[in-house]
Write a protein that holds these residues in place. Structure first.
Motif, PDB file in Angstrom:
ATOM      1  N   THR A 111       0.692  -1.418  -0.091  1.00 32.20           N
ATOM      2  CA  THR A 111      -0.038  -0.024  -0.277  1.00 32.20           C
ATOM      3  C   THR A 111       0.856   1.325   0.027  1.00 32.20           C
ATOM      4  O   THR A 111       0.358   2.423  -0.054  1.00 32.20           O
ATOM      5  CB  THR A 111      -0.875  -0.027   1.244  1.00 32.20           C
ATOM      6  OG1 THR A 111      -0.165  -0.205   2.528  1.00 32.20           O
ATOM      7  CG2 THR A 111      -2.111  -1.224   1.227  1.00 32.20           C
ATOM      8  N   GLY A 112       2.177   1.186   0.210  1.00 32.93           N
ATOM      9  CA  GLY A 112       3.095   2.227   0.266  1.00 32.93           C
ATOM     10  C   GLY A 112       4.524   1.728   0.227  1.00 32.93           C
ATOM     11  O   GLY A 112       4.491   0.672  -0.331  1.00 32.93           O
ATOM     12  N   TRP A 113       5.388   2.188   0.968  1.00 32.95           N
ATOM     13  CA  TRP A 113       6.659   1.901   1.083  1.00 32.95           C
ATOM     14  C   TRP A 113       7.289   2.386   2.396  1.00 32.95           C
ATOM     15  O   TRP A 113       6.610   3.066   3.101  1.00 32.95           O
ATOM     16  CB  TRP A 113       7.561   2.531   0.050  1.00 32.95           C
ATOM     17  CG  TRP A 113       8.921   1.694  -0.036  1.00 32.95           C
ATOM     18  CD1 TRP A 113       9.962   1.738  -0.103  1.00 32.95           C
ATOM     19  CD2 TRP A 113       8.929   0.342  -0.782  1.00 32.95           C
ATOM     20  NE1 TRP A 113      11.009   1.081  -0.552  1.00 32.95           N
ATOM     21  CE2 TRP A 113      10.172   0.066  -0.838  1.00 32.95           C
ATOM     22  CE3 TRP A 113       7.950  -0.847  -1.174  1.00 32.95           C
ATOM     23  CZ2 TRP A 113      10.746  -1.190  -1.324  1.00 32.95           C
ATOM     24  CZ3 TRP A 113       8.344  -1.985  -1.374  1.00 32.95           C
ATOM     25  CH2 TRP A 113       9.747  -2.294  -1.780  1.00 32.95           C
ATOM     26  N   PHE A 114       8.129   1.595   2.993  1.00 32.26           N
ATOM     27  CA  PHE A 114       8.745   1.825   4.243  1.00 32.26           C
ATOM     28  C   PHE A 114       9.713   3.161   4.208  1.00 32.26           C
ATOM     29  O   PHE A 114      10.303   3.594   3.304  1.00 32.26           O
ATOM     30  CB  PHE A 114       9.624   0.840   4.905  1.00 32.26           C
ATOM     31  CG  PHE A 114      10.845   0.321   3.902  1.00 32.26           C
ATOM     32  CD1 PHE A 114      11.926   1.019   3.797  1.00 32.26           C
ATOM     33  CD2 PHE A 114      10.690  -0.815   3.083  1.00 32.26           C
ATOM     34  CE1 PHE A 114      13.008   0.400   2.780  1.00 32.26           C
ATOM     35  CE2 PHE A 114      11.570  -1.289   2.135  1.00 32.26           C
ATOM     36  CZ  PHE A 114      12.809  -0.488   2.112  1.00 32.26           C
ATOM     37  N   LYS A 115       9.776   3.932   5.371  1.00 26.06           N
ATOM     38  CA  LYS A 115      10.506   5.012   5.540  1.00 26.06           C
ATOM     39  C   LYS A 115      11.991   4.551   5.820  1.00 26.06           C
ATOM     40  O   LYS A 115      12.245   3.502   6.392  1.00 26.06           O
ATOM     41  CB  LYS A 115       9.926   5.694   6.725  1.00 26.06           C
ATOM     42  CG  LYS A 115       8.738   6.593   6.611  1.00 26.06           C
ATOM     43  CD  LYS A 115       8.166   7.057   7.831  1.00 26.06           C
ATOM     44  CE  LYS A 115       9.071   8.034   8.516  1.00 26.06           C
ATOM     45  NZ  LYS A 115       8.882   9.180   8.075  1.00 26.06           N
ATOM     46  N   SER A 128       9.663   4.611  12.571  1.00 30.50           N
ATOM     47  CA  SER A 128       8.363   4.662  12.089  1.00 30.50           C
ATOM     48  C   SER A 128       8.431   3.704  10.926  1.00 30.50           C
ATOM     49  O   SER A 128       8.985   3.630  10.057  1.00 30.50           O
ATOM     50  CB  SER A 128       7.859   6.096  11.594  1.00 30.50           C
ATOM     51  OG  SER A 128       6.658   5.996  10.848  1.00 30.50           O
ATOM     52  N   TYR A 129       7.107   2.639  11.154  1.00 31.69           N
ATOM     53  CA  TYR A 129       6.863   1.734   9.958  1.00 31.69           C
ATOM     54  C   TYR A 129       5.500   2.135   9.275  1.00 31.69           C
ATOM     55  O   TYR A 129       4.574   1.285   9.325  1.00 31.69           O
ATOM     56  CB  TYR A 129       6.844   0.450  10.409  1.00 31.69           C
ATOM     57  CG  TYR A 129       7.137  -0.538   9.449  1.00 31.69           C
ATOM     58  CD1 TYR A 129       8.274  -0.859   8.417  1.00 31.69           C
ATOM     59  CD2 TYR A 129       6.188  -1.562   9.187  1.00 31.69           C
ATOM     60  CE1 TYR A 129       8.332  -1.826   7.479  1.00 31.69           C
ATOM     61  CE2 TYR A 129       6.187  -2.490   8.129  1.00 31.69           C
ATOM     62  CZ  TYR A 129       7.268  -2.441   7.359  1.00 31.69           C
ATOM     63  OH  TYR A 129       7.448  -3.575   6.488  1.00 31.69           O
ATOM     64  N   ASP A 130       5.254   3.624   9.119  1.00 33.28           N
ATOM     65  CA  ASP A 130       3.845   4.044   8.925  1.00 33.28           C
ATOM     66  C   ASP A 130       3.334   3.322   7.527  1.00 33.28           C
ATOM     67  O   ASP A 130       2.446   3.020   7.152  1.00 33.28           O
ATOM     68  CB  ASP A 130       3.832   5.499   8.637  1.00 33.28           C
ATOM     69  CG  ASP A 130       2.622   6.138   8.083  1.00 33.28           C
ATOM     70  OD1 ASP A 130       1.736   6.218   8.887  1.00 33.28           O
ATOM     71  OD2 ASP A 130       2.594   6.371   6.938  1.00 33.28           O
ATOM     72  N   TYR A 131       4.276   3.056   6.508  1.00 31.99           N
ATOM     73  CA  TYR A 131       4.157   2.427   5.516  1.00 31.99           C
ATOM     74  C   TYR A 131       2.865   3.102   4.461  1.00 31.99           C
ATOM     75  O   TYR A 131       2.451   2.564   3.468  1.00 31.99           O
ATOM     76  CB  TYR A 131       3.729   0.910   5.574  1.00 31.99           C
ATOM     77  CG  TYR A 131       4.276   0.205   4.538  1.00 31.99           C
ATOM     78  CD1 TYR A 131       5.474  -0.316   4.654  1.00 31.99           C
ATOM     79  CD2 TYR A 131       3.656  -0.409   3.176  1.00 31.99           C
ATOM     80  CE1 TYR A 131       6.182  -1.359   3.654  1.00 31.99           C
ATOM     81  CE2 TYR A 131       4.293  -1.129   2.360  1.00 31.99           C
ATOM     82  CZ  TYR A 131       5.589  -1.597   2.685  1.00 31.99           C
ATOM     83  OH  TYR A 131       6.189  -2.387   1.682  1.00 31.99           O
ATOM     84  N   ASP A 132       2.639   4.536   4.556  1.00 31.27           N
ATOM     85  CA  ASP A 132       1.661   4.963   4.001  1.00 31.27           C
ATOM     86  C   ASP A 132       0.417   4.195   4.040  1.00 31.27           C
ATOM     87  O   ASP A 132      -0.425   4.004   2.781  1.00 31.27           O
ATOM     88  CB  ASP A 132       1.877   5.431   2.584  1.00 31.27           C
ATOM     89  CG  ASP A 132       0.856   6.371   1.891  1.00 31.27           C
ATOM     90  OD1 ASP A 132       0.811   7.399   2.699  1.00 31.27           O
ATOM     91  OD2 ASP A 132       0.590   6.406   0.724  1.00 31.27           O
ATOM     92  N   ALA A 133       0.117   3.125   4.969  1.00 25.09           N
ATOM     93  CA  ALA A 133      -1.104   2.397   4.947  1.00 25.09           C
ATOM     94  C   ALA A 133      -2.313   2.943   5.212  1.00 25.09           C
ATOM     95  O   ALA A 133      -2.546   4.234   5.882  1.00 25.09           O
ATOM     96  CB  ALA A 133      -0.752   1.332   6.038  1.00 25.09           C
ATOM     97  N   PRO A 134      -3.672   2.260   4.853  1.00 28.96           N
ATOM     98  CA  PRO A 134      -4.919   2.884   5.195  1.00 28.96           C
ATOM     99  C   PRO A 134      -5.289   3.439   6.611  1.00 28.96           C
ATOM    100  O   PRO A 134      -6.006   4.205   6.886  1.00 28.96           O
ATOM    101  CB  PRO A 134      -5.869   1.800   4.701  1.00 28.96           C
ATOM    102  CG  PRO A 134      -4.952   0.793   3.813  1.00 28.96           C
ATOM    103  CD  PRO A 134      -3.581   1.090   4.292  1.00 28.96           C
ATOM    104  N   LEU A 135      -4.568   2.624   7.654  1.00 32.84           N
ATOM    105  CA  LEU A 135      -4.558   3.086   8.924  1.00 32.84           C
ATOM    106  C   LEU A 135      -3.051   3.742   9.363  1.00 32.84           C
ATOM    107  O   LEU A 135      -2.163   3.041   9.037  1.00 32.84           O
ATOM    108  CB  LEU A 135      -4.797   1.981  10.043  1.00 32.84           C
ATOM    109  CG  LEU A 135      -6.081   1.538   9.631  1.00 32.84           C
ATOM    110  CD1 LEU A 135      -6.497   0.200  10.714  1.00 32.84           C
ATOM    111  CD2 LEU A 135      -7.291   2.468  10.030  1.00 32.84           C
TER     112      LEU A 135
END
Length: 815
Positions: A254-258, A310-317
């Protein structure tokens, strides 16, 4: 005795009846997973339990379910559960059983990817570093020692979930298990040993008798009965290696790691939706978002070493558990449409028509029921497609879905969900950074420099991982040499990264930071007589991916350490080196030592390496997620009330400085596409403090170990909340806005019904609009938690746009 037998018989009958009601049979054919005799569409999302807290799990799972998911997927993290051989940890955020039960309580399925190699941008890929203690050990190949340890842990997990009746045939939520992970991507260099290893892994998995299917992702030669699956940004063209295996997408990124050295990556919601719609258009039936919630790498769990905390991953949450809008809502709408078409997709006859110019029309027909997809794979040209007597406008790089092959219900490029703009809000507890009163103490380096008690000695420069086994980030290399007279040299040190500190005669004379191989020279002055040289090598997470990745060295690892002055070279590489693992503060647990008399409150040192800072604060009021701003700090680790927030490194900026700029969702996404923000800025500045780490109504303690040298003067606490909400809708639709967390709409910043231009935060009125729209929207929405507006002239008034201009309603509001 008869009574006992009668009661036992009754118990067995009750258990049998319970299983008839609750137990789930899981199998598959070439079309789909079959659950209790019916083919099913599975829409799953990854939530990694150690990257959040148990207190967060119910809310994350609830939001996933509300987003249209029916399944939660997770890896199992071997090195977190078995940090030392046969010493196990299943507590706190490693309570795997509790996490799976939370999934079960929510009425969802679970996919358990045991591996036990995870990759996951996790430290050492999830494999324990202590395995390196054993001579001859090789990871992930036909190595008996590794297979024995892998088998022990995998069986432990399967036995645990079986004991708790968590497998689907027992009435639990687990419908799939995974053995190994993405091995096919890197198995080539392992040769025949790799092939034998995969055969062994498949056979071993089957021997565990778990009674649910096993998968192997990215494994084109997966032995039967393993189901090989696909990972990637797109898997619509993937074909399983066996006609009896359904098309499963285990990781839709859904995204990529920082990363510490790159700006923040983002994958547009339109492109994620396009990839999902294409997958189901082309006979896919099970897909999993990686990640649905990325979370935080608490403690020392970052991999790489390039991965941020942070492992936000640009995820839906997002990292904190907030809805990332419009991505969450746009995908929710897609899931509802796909579920509506489920029977046709898993049982219907499938046909494709190529209309040329990238246009593909797919029809599923089941008896009198039909469902259609129209995809436009062109990256620049929109299209109008004739189908069943109707005309459908399909933007470039999008998919239109018609559940009845007549009515357009969804298009991947047409977002109806609202946009949430998140802000980091100052709170009443800490309005100003100056409100924090700091005390400090120094890391007792002198004690370690002068202490003659070493861990061991060697006449060579040792590799760090096989010396520390990752028990600490830090390894001391210490030696001494004699110099006949005072002289200046260039000290040359080659290391494999990641950070190096140089002490000469107990004085810090150099610091070097680099995530990869570095070779540094520094002018130093050596004194007459005995000189003491001490080097601290620090790791920032261990390699997590690649063939033979465990052999990637850390530390100085045999590289030369020399003093150079023209032809006069002193090579210290093979002198006697004394080694110490870790720092005094780690062994004495300074992060828990709040009341020691050694904390000082006067003459606060700043920009001094190896310094500890402590302050107290009140928990910010409310329920919004809490973050700490580390701007001004260098590199180190932070704790709140003894709980590690992870490594911080705000001094490390995006070095690539791009690509950033306009993000066009059209065309295949890659992690290097210019869909980035934060170019040239600190890789990570804000760090999550879970609410469960805080004590409400009591004093909380923040500890910082400032390794590199920084100033705590700008540190402050904020809450993350929705600041601005926006939405657009076309004529004939209904626009809905809502404020999360019980908030209400406080004002309308923009409302226009007409030819609207721009996007959220930068809307512009066109040449025509209704004069009544702003007042209508203000009256309907201000003071409300949510509001809905019918987009029509009857509701919003006339505009003078004319029939040739596509007009819409656009609203921007504040919560």
């Amino acid at each position: 005795m008869k009574a006992i037998k009668s009661n036992l018989l009754l118990l067995l009958v009750l258990i049998s009846l319970s299983c008839i009601v609750q137990c789930t049979d899981v199998s598959h054919d070439g079309r789909a997973l079959i659950i209790n005799g019916e083919r099913r569409i599975i829409i799953s999302g990854s939530i990694h339990y150690p990257r959040s807290t148990p207190e967060m799990w119910p809310d994350l799972i609830k939001k996933a379910k509300e987003g249209g998911l029916d399944t939660i997927e997770t890896y199992v993290f071997w090195n977190g559960h078995e940090p030392r051989r046969r010493e196990y940890n299943f507590e706190g955020n490693y309570d795997l059983i509790r996490f799976i039960k939370e999934i079960q309580y929510a009425g969802l399925n679970s996919i358990l990817r045991i591996g036990p190699y995870a990759c996951a941008e996790w430290n050492y890929g999830g494999i324990p570093a202590w395995l390196r203690k054993y001579p001859g050990m090789q990871f992930r190949t036909n190595n008996q020692q590794f297979k024995d340890e892998m088998a022990n842990f995998t069986k432990l997990i399967v036995d645990m979930v079986a004991k708790e009746n968590l497998l689907a045939p027992q009435g639990g939520p687990i419908i799939l298990l995974q053995i190994e992970n993405e091995y096919g991507n890197i198995m080539g260099p392992y040769g025949d040993a790799g092939k034998e290893y995969i055969k062994w892994a498949a056979k071993f998995a089957v021997s565990l008798n778990a009674s649910v299917p096993w998968i192997m992702c990215q494994q084109g030669d997966a032995p039967q009965p393993m189901i090989n699956t696909c990972n990637g940004f797109y898997c619509d063209d993937f074909t399983p290696n066996n006609p009896n295996s359904p098309k499963i997408w285990t990781e839709n990124w859904t995204g990529w790691f920082k990363a510490w050295d790159k700006a923040d990556p983002h994958r547009p919601a339109e492109d994620v939706a396009y990839a999902v719609a294409r997958f189901f258009q082309r006979k896919g039936t099970t897909q999993n978002y990686y990640m649905y919630h990325g979370g935080t790498n608490f403690g020392r769990t970052t991999g790489g070493p390039y991965i941020t905390t942070s492992y936000d991953y640009d995820a839906p949450l997002d990292e904190y558990g907030n809805l990332r809008q419009p991505k969450w809502g746009h995908l929710k709408d897609l899931h509802a449409v796909i579920k509506e078409m489920e029977k046709a997709l898993v049982y219907g006859n499938h046909s494709n028509e190529d209309h040329g110019n990238g246009i593909e029309v797919t029809k599923y027909k089941l008896n009198t029921t039909t469902a259609c997809f129209i995809s436009n794979k062109d990256t620049t040209k929109d299209a109008t497609v004739d189908l069943n007597g109707g005309k459908y406008f399909v933007p470039a790089w999008s998919v239109t879905i018609l559940p009845d092959c007549k009515t357009e219900v969804y298009n991947t490029a047409k977002i109806k969900a609202q946009t949430n703009v998140m802000v980091k809000k100052a709170n009443k507890a800490e309005d100003e950074p100056s409100a924090l009163q700091w005390s400090w103490r120094l890391e007792p380096l002198k004690k370690q420099l002068e202490d003659k008690k070493f861990s061991f000695q060697s006449n060579q420069l040792l590799e760090q991982i096989t010396t520390t086994f990752d028990e600490s980030d830090y390894l001391w290399y210490m030696t001494s040499f004699h110099q006949p007279h005072k002289k200046q040299y260039k000290l040359s040190i080659n290391t494999t990264g990641h950070v190096l500190y140089v002490f000469l005669n107990n004085k810090l004379v150099g610091k070097h930071e680099h995530l990869h191989l570095l070779s540094k020279e520094r002018n130093v002055t050596v004194r007459h007589g005995k000189n003491n040289l001490a080097l601290i090598s620090a790791t920032v997470g261990l390699k997590n991916y690649g063939s033979f990745y465990e052999k990637m060295p850390a530390g100085i690892a045999g590289k030369p350490v020399k003093l150079i002055d023209g032809n006069d070279t002193i090579d210290l590489s093979n002198t006697t080196w004394n080694y110490k693992v870790g720092l005094v503060s780690e062994k004495k647990k300074f992060h828990l030592d709040e009341k020691s008399s050694k904390w000082k409150s006067v003459m606060l040192p700043i920009n001094r390496p190896f310094t500890w800072y402590k302050t107290t604060f009140e928990a910010p009021p409310g329920t919004d997620p809490v973050v700490i701003d580390t701007f001004g700090l260098g590199k180190g680790e932070a704790w709140v009330n003894g709980n590690s927030l992870g490594r911080y490194w705000p001094a490390y900026n995006d070095t690539a400085q791009g690509p950033c700029g306009h993000c066009d969702y059209r065309g295949k996404f890659t992690e290097n596409k210019p869909c980035r923000t934060g170019c040239g800025e600190p890789a990570q500045r804000w760090y999550h403090i879970p609410r469960s780490f805080l004590k409400s109504g009591e004093t909380n303690t923040l500890m910082l170990f400032e390794e590199a040298g920084g100033s705590p003067g700008l540190v402050e606490f904020r809450t993350v909340t929705v600041g601005t909400i926006c939405a657009t809708a076309d004529k004939g639709q209904t626009l809905t806005l809502s404020c999360p967390s019980g908030g209400s709409i406080s004002k309308i910043d923009f409302a226009s019904y007409g030819e609207v231009k721009g996007k959220c935060g930068a809307f512009e009125k066109g040449t025509c609009e209704s004069q009544d729209a702003f007042d209508v929207v203000s009256k309907a929405c201000i003071g409300q938690g949510s509001c809905s507006i019918s987009v029509s002239k009857e509701t919003l008034g006339e505009n003078n746009c004319g029939g040739s201009v596509p007009f819409k309603l656009a609203i921007q509001a504040a919560c």
